[in-house]
Design an enzyme around this catalytic site. Structure first.
Site, PDB file in Angstrom:
ATOM      1  CB  CYS A  42       7.779  81.784 -18.367  1.00  0.00           C
ATOM      2  SG  CYS A  42       8.752  80.416 -17.711  1.00  0.00           S
ATOM      3  CG  ASP A 282      16.512  76.925 -15.171  1.00  0.00           C
ATOM      4  OD1 ASP A 282      15.559  76.225 -14.786  1.00  0.00           O
ATOM      5  OD2 ASP A 282      16.373  77.948 -15.875  1.00  0.00           O
ATOM      6  CG  ASN A 304       8.236  78.504  -8.585  1.00  0.00           C
ATOM      7  OD1 ASN A 304       8.195  79.282  -7.640  1.00  0.00           O
ATOM      8  ND2 ASN A 304       8.554  78.893  -9.809  1.00  0.00           N
ATOM      9  CE1 TYR A 426     -20.943  69.231 -23.231  1.00  0.00           C
ATOM     10  CE2 TYR A 426     -22.859  68.474 -21.986  1.00  0.00           C
ATOM     11  CZ  TYR A 426     -22.316  69.050 -23.130  1.00  0.00           C
ATOM     12  OH  TYR A 426     -23.133  69.446 -24.147  1.00  0.00           O
TER      13      TYR A 426
END
Length: 542
Positions: A42, A282, A304, A426
């Site tokens: 990736c 895959d 994974n 926040y």
């Protein structure tokens, strides 16, 4: 127990490492076709663009380090060529010598991954035709760019890898065009109106998307000079193929292992239909957590997670893999990020759900904090149960946090009502006082409850506003030739606006238009609609 693992990238190495932590007595052997194991597939586009600077950073583990760390035996450049379930053996060829050897197993894990799809067209043998699957692919493309060989490139494929490669090529000063046969980039990942927004942002950055176009050939004298498409030819110095991938499962022919379109079918324990044979990564089909239907998820995350569960199953734990939600995040051209989890509106309707959706434009952190930006969030919910079905998000900031809240909510079957008042974190550098996700949920609840009457960008694009008068509700007039209504001055009937008139209220993001609608309703206006996302998302026609 003798465990043989075919494949040494994500799923295969995860199975081997976790299994030996679960049961050190296992004898685990990994056979892998490549020279490398555990490489960062990736990360390849980011090596092309120089974000990842060193080749060595792409290699997570060497075979020697992995063997020492885990206790597994690793044989690289060894390709499985046949599986014999009746004998519990695998034939594998040494790619250096050509010799075929037999390996026995008690349990077999197939994690052979996938390879780039290369279409049967002319010219692919020319110099500067690339795929993007292994470190060598990324190294070759970056070297050609840095040598000055590539000034113009065509990337075939508008999925994650294609757009990430395009972004990184553009960052290197390469004029880049992305072509895709689908109607939009990121097909099946985003709903069409969000894909169109991405395409517009790409064009703004000089990366041209050409959709609905097929790749037909490459021309050149020794190297790429022109890329041929179904629309026109384009001068180019390179072609990068990112059209898709195909599972590496041809060697399983005659094994009796059940497959669908080349992917290995597995049950919830990642077992194939053949005893003692498992599959992950895959090359394997899993299931969709929401629909229960088979799903192919060729993602490093899926590989994974599934590999870890598979290892525990082999060790006797019997843990079910709950399936995928189609979750993904990506950095796109133009500094835009995207994330998605769950069902898109398109997919939800195809599954038979009666859905409600909303598109919001919200601050990604306190608007006064340096570096603040916007999220464009699309939520999809089931009208009957009010359960959240899907989240899509675009923005320049941390879209992953919105996506991952959605993952948690959907996985636990949460309704929008349960999500609205959650105690999200926040502080001005990180979020807004009402979290952007909760803000969007509140808007969706208003729509479900009838407090908000709105028109989606998709409905607007399809002509739903034809018999509406567009009213400019921005803080300051922003739409020339349109009547302007200042929310702060609405204290009764608005001169020139009949109370039964069909009015489309438009502001920058949608919020001020909603506030205007709320006040107009109080004063008897019964046919107003708010344009979701405002002019930030939709260009208003004159």
């Amino acid at each position: 127990m003798k465990v043989l693992v075919l494949g040494g990238v994500a799923a295969g190495t995860k199975v081997a490492a976790k299994l030996l932590r679960e049961d050190r007595s296992c004898e685990v052997t990994v056979l892998t076709k490549g020279k490398d194991i555990s490489y960062a597939g990736c990360g390849l586009p980011y090596y092309v663009g120089g974000v990842i600077q060193e080749k060595s950073e792409l290699i997570v583990n060497t075979p020697e380090k992995f063997a020492a760390l885990t206790g597994a035996k690793v044989k690289t450049e060894t390709e499985a060529v046949a599986v014999h379930p009746d004998r519990h053996t695998v034939d594998a060829r040494d790619l250096k010598t050509g010799e075929v050897s037999e390996y026995s197993y008690d349990k077999l894990v197939i994690a052979t991954g996938a390879s780039p799809f290369v279409p049967p067209i002319s010219g692919l043998d020319l110099k500067n035709v690339f795929v993007m699957r292994t470190p060598d692919d990324a190294i070759g493309l970056r070297a050609a760019v840095e040598a000055g060989e590539i000034k113009r490139a065509v990337v075939a494929g508008g999925g994650f890898i294609g757009l990430e490669v395009a972004e990184n090529l553009a960052a290197k000063g390469v004029k880049t065009t992305v072509i895709d046969f689908a109607p939009h980039v990121l097909p099946n990942f985003l709903d069409p109106e969000l894909s169109e927004y991405v395409e517009n942002k790409m064009a703004d950055e000089g990366i041209m998307p050409m959709t609905g176009v097929s790749l037909e050939g490459v021309e050149g004298s020794g190297k790429v000079e022109k890329v041929l498409t179904s629309k026109r030819g384009m001068k180019a110095d390179a072609l990068v193929l990112a059209i898709g991938i195909r599972p590496n499962t041809a060697f399983l022919e005659g094994s009796g292992i059940e497959m669908f379109k080349g992917t290995i079918l597995t049950d919830q324990y990642l077992r194939t239909n053949v005893p003692d044979i498992y599959a992950a990564g895959d090359c394997a089909m899993v299931s969709n957590r929401q629909t229960g239907k088979p799903a192919w998820s060729p993602m490093g995350s899926t590989a994974n997670i599934a590999g870890r569960i598979l290892a525990r199953d082999i060790a006797g734990r019997e843990i079910a893999y709950p399936g995928v939600l189609g979750t993904g995040v990506a950095r796109l051209p133009g500094g835009l990020n995207t994330g998605r989890t769950g069902l898109t509106e398109t997919a939800a309707r195809a599954e038979g759900y009666d859905v409600e959706t909303v598109i919001t434009v919200v601050d990604d952190k306190a608007h006064y904090y340096p570096g603040s930006g916007l999220f464009i969030i699309k939520l999809t919910a089931d009208k009957a149960t009010r359960k959240l079905l899907g989240v899509q998000v675009l923005g320049t900031g941390a879209v992953d946090k919105v996506t991952d809240i959605g993952v948690t909510a959907i996985s636990l079957g949460a309704t929008v009502d349960q999500l609205a008042a959650m105690d999200f974190a926040y502080a001005p550098p990180f979020s807004t006082a009402i979290h952007p996700f909760a803000n969007s949920v509140n808007v969706l609840m208003n729509k479900l409850d009838g407090g908000l009457d709105s028109m989606t960008p998709a409905e607007y694009a399809n002509g739903a506003a034809e018999d509406y008068e567009i009213i400019d509700c921005a803080i300051n007039p922003a739409l020339p030739e349109k009547k302007y209504v200042d929310l702060t001055k609405v204290e009764g009937e608005v001169p020139g606006l009949a109370k039964d008139a069909k009015l489309l209220l438009v502001c920058a993001k949608g919020k001020r238009a909603y506030l205007t609608q709320n006040r107009l309703k109080y004063y008897g206006y019964s046919n107003t609609k708010v344009l979701e996302g405002g002019t930030t998302f939709t260009e208003i026609e004159e």
